[in-house]
Design a protein around this motif. Structure first.
Motif, PDB file in Angstrom:
ATOM      1  N   ARG A  98     -18.144 -11.959 -12.360  1.00  0.00           N
ATOM      2  CA  ARG A  98     -18.025 -10.495 -12.285  1.00  0.00           C
ATOM      3  C   ARG A  98     -19.385  -9.832 -12.465  1.00  0.00           C
ATOM      4  O   ARG A  98     -19.733  -8.904 -11.731  1.00  0.00           O
ATOM      5  CB  ARG A  98     -17.042  -9.980 -13.346  1.00  0.00           C
ATOM      6  N   GLU A 102     -21.094  -7.409  -9.721  1.00  0.00           N
ATOM      7  CA  GLU A 102     -21.338  -6.006 -10.044  1.00  0.00           C
ATOM      8  C   GLU A 102     -22.827  -5.670 -10.123  1.00  0.00           C
ATOM      9  O   GLU A 102     -23.226  -4.542  -9.818  1.00  0.00           O
ATOM     10  CB  GLU A 102     -20.643  -5.651 -11.356  1.00  0.00           C
ATOM     11  N   ARG A 103     -23.636  -6.629 -10.516  1.00  0.00           N
ATOM     12  CA  ARG A 103     -25.070  -6.367 -10.641  1.00  0.00           C
ATOM     13  C   ARG A 103     -25.795  -6.569  -9.314  1.00  0.00           C
ATOM     14  O   ARG A 103     -26.926  -6.136  -9.151  1.00  0.00           O
ATOM     15  CB  ARG A 103     -25.661  -7.279 -11.720  1.00  0.00           C
ATOM     16  N   ARG A 206     -19.707  -7.652  -3.651  1.00  0.00           N
ATOM     17  CA  ARG A 206     -19.754  -6.889  -4.899  1.00  0.00           C
ATOM     18  C   ARG A 206     -18.355  -6.512  -5.401  1.00  0.00           C
ATOM     19  O   ARG A 206     -18.126  -5.420  -5.910  1.00  0.00           O
ATOM     20  CB  ARG A 206     -20.645  -5.660  -4.746  1.00  0.00           C
ATOM     21  N   GLU A 207     -17.419  -7.470  -5.271  1.00  0.00           N
ATOM     22  CA  GLU A 207     -16.042  -7.281  -5.746  1.00  0.00           C
ATOM     23  C   GLU A 207     -15.889  -8.007  -7.079  1.00  0.00           C
ATOM     24  O   GLU A 207     -15.459  -9.161  -7.140  1.00  0.00           O
ATOM     25  CB  GLU A 207     -15.052  -7.824  -4.720  1.00  0.00           C
ATOM     26  N   GLY A 208     -16.237  -7.319  -8.158  1.00  0.00           N
ATOM     27  CA  GLY A 208     -16.266  -7.945  -9.471  1.00  0.00           C
ATOM     28  C   GLY A 208     -14.930  -8.466  -9.958  1.00  0.00           C
ATOM     29  O   GLY A 208     -14.831  -9.592 -10.446  1.00  0.00           O
ATOM     30  N   GLU A 212     -13.988 -12.405 -10.663  1.00  0.00           N
ATOM     31  CA  GLU A 212     -13.559 -12.845 -11.994  1.00  0.00           C
ATOM     32  C   GLU A 212     -12.210 -13.543 -11.927  1.00  0.00           C
ATOM     33  O   GLU A 212     -12.010 -14.620 -12.513  1.00  0.00           O
ATOM     34  CB  GLU A 212     -13.475 -11.645 -12.935  1.00  0.00           C
TER      35      GLU A 212
END
Length: 251
Positions: A98, A102-103, A206-208, A212
């Motif tokens: 994640r 996200e980063r 970018r699909e955290g 996860e």
């Protein structure tokens, strides 16, 4: 001079720790068997101080248990112990995925992961998959998980994943060799590889939450492997350490 001696002591401790761990996980020491400092010195060829430190580290890993009268005893584990360790590792790897998503991760940083996936593809296309291919898969799978963890760019998370993976049987490939002789072997590897590709795709997009969730689900394949391995103890030669695990009926 003192610094050099300290480095040498650490090196000797690691050497003793690895040697003793291999001895336990290869079935050279049985559950409940006592191991003293003197015995460990003779076995590893390392002096008493680093051996003492190595035994303490193996106790921290959960492979040994200190005996009040002195020395250590090889521990046995319940299925629940192992399942909890696997779940812990999956939770932490999910967090790492994640963070990576996200980063943000560059295409260049993702390239080693994609190359690793392509190499794994070459192995899982085999039908049936040879024992040698399973052995290669173990190394590539470990590399994939390490690369993925590094993408989190979180030193605390990386450190905790390393600690969780060191718990008995909790590493990403803990039961891969034990499953290699089973009818379900190729199917499980194909599912695992699909998980690998999905998590890379989630990170790239970018699909955290998706990244996860898939890593937590991915870790649960190891739980499935555990149950298959324990059900088929006839293949103990592929993973002698299974002898350390008590079946559910014995809990």
């Amino acid at each position: 001079m003192a610094e050099r001696e300290a480095d040498r002591s650490v090196s000797q401790t690691v050497r003793a720790q690895l040697a003793l761990r291999d001895l336990i996980l290869s079935g050279g020491l049985r559950p409940g068997e006592r191991i003293s400092e003197l015995q460990a010195v003779e076995t590893t060829g390392v002096s008493r101080t680093p051996v003492r430190m190595a035994l303490v580290r193996l106790e921290e890993e959960g492979l040994l248990e200190a005996i009040p009268s002195g020395g250590f005893m090889v521990k046995a584990f319940s299925e629940r112990d192992i399942l909890d360790s696997i779940e812990l590792r999956g939770t932490l790897e999910g967090l790492a995925a994640r963070f990576a998503a996200e980063r943000g991760v560059s295409s260049r940083d993702l390239e080693p992961l994609k190359e690793c996936l392509n190499e794994i593809d070459g192995l899982v296309r085999q039908d049936p998959i040879s024992v040698e291919a399973f052995s290669s898969y173990v190394a590539l799978n470990a590399r994939f998980h390490a690369l993925l963890t590094e993408l989190s760019r979180s030193a605390p998370v990386i450190r905790q994943i390393d600690r969780a993976s060191a718990l008995p049987f909790a590493s990403p490939s803990g039961f891969v060799m034990a499953q290699s002789a089973l009818p379900e072997a190729r199917q499980i590897l194909l599912i695992a590889q699909d998980h690998h590709r999905i998590v890379v795709d989630a990170i790239e997009n970018r699909e955290g939450a998706r990244a996860e969730a898939i890593m937590r689900e991915h870790a649960r394949l190891a739980a499935r492997n555990l149950r298959l391995a324990l059900r088929n103890r006839t293949h103990l030669n592929l993973l002698p350490a299974l002898a350390l695990i008590k079946s559910a009926a014995a809990d």
